[in-house]
Design a protein around this motif. Sequence first.
Motif, PDB file in Angstrom:
ATOM      1  N   ASP A   1      31.238  50.023  16.420  1.00  0.00           N
ATOM      2  CA  ASP A   1      30.560  49.537  17.619  1.00  0.00           C
ATOM      3  C   ASP A   1      29.943  48.167  17.334  1.00  0.00           C
ATOM      4  OD1 ASP A   1      28.478  49.103  19.668  1.00  0.00           O
ATOM      5  OD2 ASP A   1      28.922  51.180  20.235  1.00  0.00           O
ATOM      6  N   PRO A   2      30.139  47.175  18.193  1.00  0.00           N
ATOM      7  CA  PRO A   2      29.542  45.844  17.983  1.00  0.00           C
ATOM      8  C   PRO A   2      28.021  45.884  17.847  1.00  0.00           C
ATOM      9  CG  PRO A   2      31.186  45.756  19.718  1.00  0.00           C
ATOM     10  CD  PRO A   2      31.003  47.211  19.379  1.00  0.00           C
ATOM     11  N   ALA A   3      27.358  46.909  18.415  1.00  0.00           N
ATOM     12  CA  ALA A   3      25.899  46.994  18.336  1.00  0.00           C
ATOM     13  C   ALA A   3      25.412  47.161  16.899  1.00  0.00           C
ATOM     14  CB  ALA A   3      25.402  48.162  19.196  1.00  0.00           C
ATOM     15  N   LEU A   4      26.316  47.590  15.987  1.00  0.00           N
ATOM     16  CA  LEU A   4      25.911  47.758  14.599  1.00  0.00           C
ATOM     17  C   LEU A   4      25.523  46.426  13.954  1.00  0.00           C
ATOM     18  CD1 LEU A   4      28.515  50.423  13.457  1.00  0.00           C
ATOM     19  CD2 LEU A   4      26.025  50.705  13.494  1.00  0.00           C
ATOM     20  N   VAL A   5      26.123  45.332  14.426  1.00  0.00           N
ATOM     21  CA  VAL A   5      25.748  44.018  13.889  1.00  0.00           C
ATOM     22  C   VAL A   5      24.268  43.752  14.157  1.00  0.00           C
ATOM     23  CG1 VAL A   5      26.166  41.529  14.013  1.00  0.00           C
ATOM     24  CG2 VAL A   5      28.091  43.127  14.173  1.00  0.00           C
TER      25      VAL A   5
ATOM     26  N   ARG B   1      33.872  41.905  13.425  1.00  0.00           N
ATOM     27  CA  ARG B   1      34.104  41.775  11.990  1.00  0.00           C
ATOM     28  C   ARG B   1      33.396  40.541  11.437  1.00  0.00           C
ATOM     29  NH1 ARG B   1      37.815  39.628   8.348  1.00  0.00           N
ATOM     30  NH2 ARG B   1      38.162  40.962   6.527  1.00  0.00           N
ATOM     31  N   ARG B   2      33.491  39.431  12.146  1.00  0.00           N
ATOM     32  CA  ARG B   2      32.826  38.215  11.673  1.00  0.00           C
ATOM     33  C   ARG B   2      31.309  38.389  11.659  1.00  0.00           C
ATOM     34  NH1 ARG B   2      34.552  32.581  13.959  1.00  0.00           N
ATOM     35  NH2 ARG B   2      33.226  32.049  12.193  1.00  0.00           N
ATOM     36  N   GLY B   3      30.777  39.109  12.651  1.00  0.00           N
ATOM     37  CA  GLY B   3      29.343  39.366  12.673  1.00  0.00           C
ATOM     38  C   GLY B   3      28.904  40.213  11.493  1.00  0.00           C
ATOM     39  N   LEU B   4      29.713  41.220  11.132  1.00  0.00           N
ATOM     40  CA  LEU B   4      29.393  42.050   9.974  1.00  0.00           C
ATOM     41  C   LEU B   4      29.499  41.256   8.673  1.00  0.00           C
ATOM     42  CD1 LEU B   4      31.136  45.392  10.983  1.00  0.00           C
ATOM     43  CD2 LEU B   4      28.679  45.059  10.634  1.00  0.00           C
ATOM     44  N   LEU B   5      30.474  40.349   8.600  1.00  0.00           N
ATOM     45  CA  LEU B   5      30.569  39.499   7.419  1.00  0.00           C
ATOM     46  C   LEU B   5      29.327  38.626   7.276  1.00  0.00           C
ATOM     47  CD1 LEU B   5      34.336  38.400   7.586  1.00  0.00           C
ATOM     48  CD2 LEU B   5      33.265  39.692   5.722  1.00  0.00           C
TER      49      LEU B   5
END
Length: 413
Positions: A119-123, A168-172
């Motif tokens: 989920d994008p909210a995890l970032v 993915r880029r946000g998590l990186l």
Amino acid sequence: MSRNDALRAARLRVGWRSADMAAEQLTAHGQQFLDDRHFTVSPRTWRRWEGPRPGWPSEETALVLRDALGRWPEQLGFTAPPGWIRPEHHEETRMQTAHLLDVTAAALAPGPLAPQQVDPALVDYFQAQLEGHYRADMLLGPHDLIGTLGPQYQLIDKLTRSATGETRRGLLRVGAAYAALVGWLYQDAGDMSAAAFWRGVTQEIALRARDPHLVGYAMVNSAQVRTDLGDGAGVVDLCEATLDDDRVVPKIRVMAMQQQAHGASLLRDRAAVDQLIDDADRLLPRVDDDLPWGNACRRTPGYLEVQRATCYGRLGLGTEASDLWTQVLAAVPGTARRDRGVYMARHATAAATAWEPEQAVEIAREVATIAVETGSARMRRELATLERAMRPWQDAPVGRDLAEALAPVTEGS
């Protein structure tokens, strides 16, 4: 030839004020430790040990010295004979291997892993926790947080392998910030090998995120390690490379300038120190990004004057550094206990350099308490620097007062 100052300093730490007293106390300690009433060290032998050619004690005497003073003979200024191996050598090797596995495990999880929905909210979730971790670092010191941050980074890495696109880029990006904080915690704990490893992880993740701000941040973090290693030229190289990229936000440029000033101080260039910190000060009002990492310049009172005072201290400008520390410490809140302790230790060294030993000891008493509470290796290193600065008074009452003040720290080393 010089005396064996290491042995002399060690006996003073435990309150043995003379060679005669040291010989008497070590004899008593050895007789009890070895259960051998014939074990004896004479005052003449101890005085020879403190001379320029101390020789090498017998194996049983080496064990007694280690038990009494907390250090092996080669750490006390003796020259080890060929083939000498400490009795605990094999245990140390085993522990070092286990430690290496602990340090690297979170960053080197094998893959591929089973795919999952991310989920994008995890970032945002991981970013929101960063500020709390930064605050906890100031309050707790490194040891309690390392065990928390490593597994969190491992989870971010796991999620990154399944995420796609902007998630993915946000998590990186957030993963790089977590890796940087883990690297800082190891650096504060005095584990430079682990710090360098995690700084390398930070750079790798920043490059994978294709984020010029993070790449610059990672290089400044690596420059911090180079500073602690005393590599002024390496610090300048990394900071200049960061400043060469016109895309980075003002915050990164401020960070790079102040860190380059540390490199300049290691290279004994005061003019460059002042120019870089003055340039950073002019740029500081333009720091207005919303990046969740690297915000020490905004939340640390007197951030740039802290750097200037540190550089002045490294340059041996005792009076100027001491005056700056007085100003800086007036604005540092008591809640920033670890940072305050580090600053006070530097202030004490500046006072000693300015030939104010009584003031140095007065400051050191409080620092010793903070050092024991936080377990900060940086603080212990600063206190070791203070001990060196206080050597002109080591035989005077004020020198003995310092040894007494720092006893809780040295006994816990």
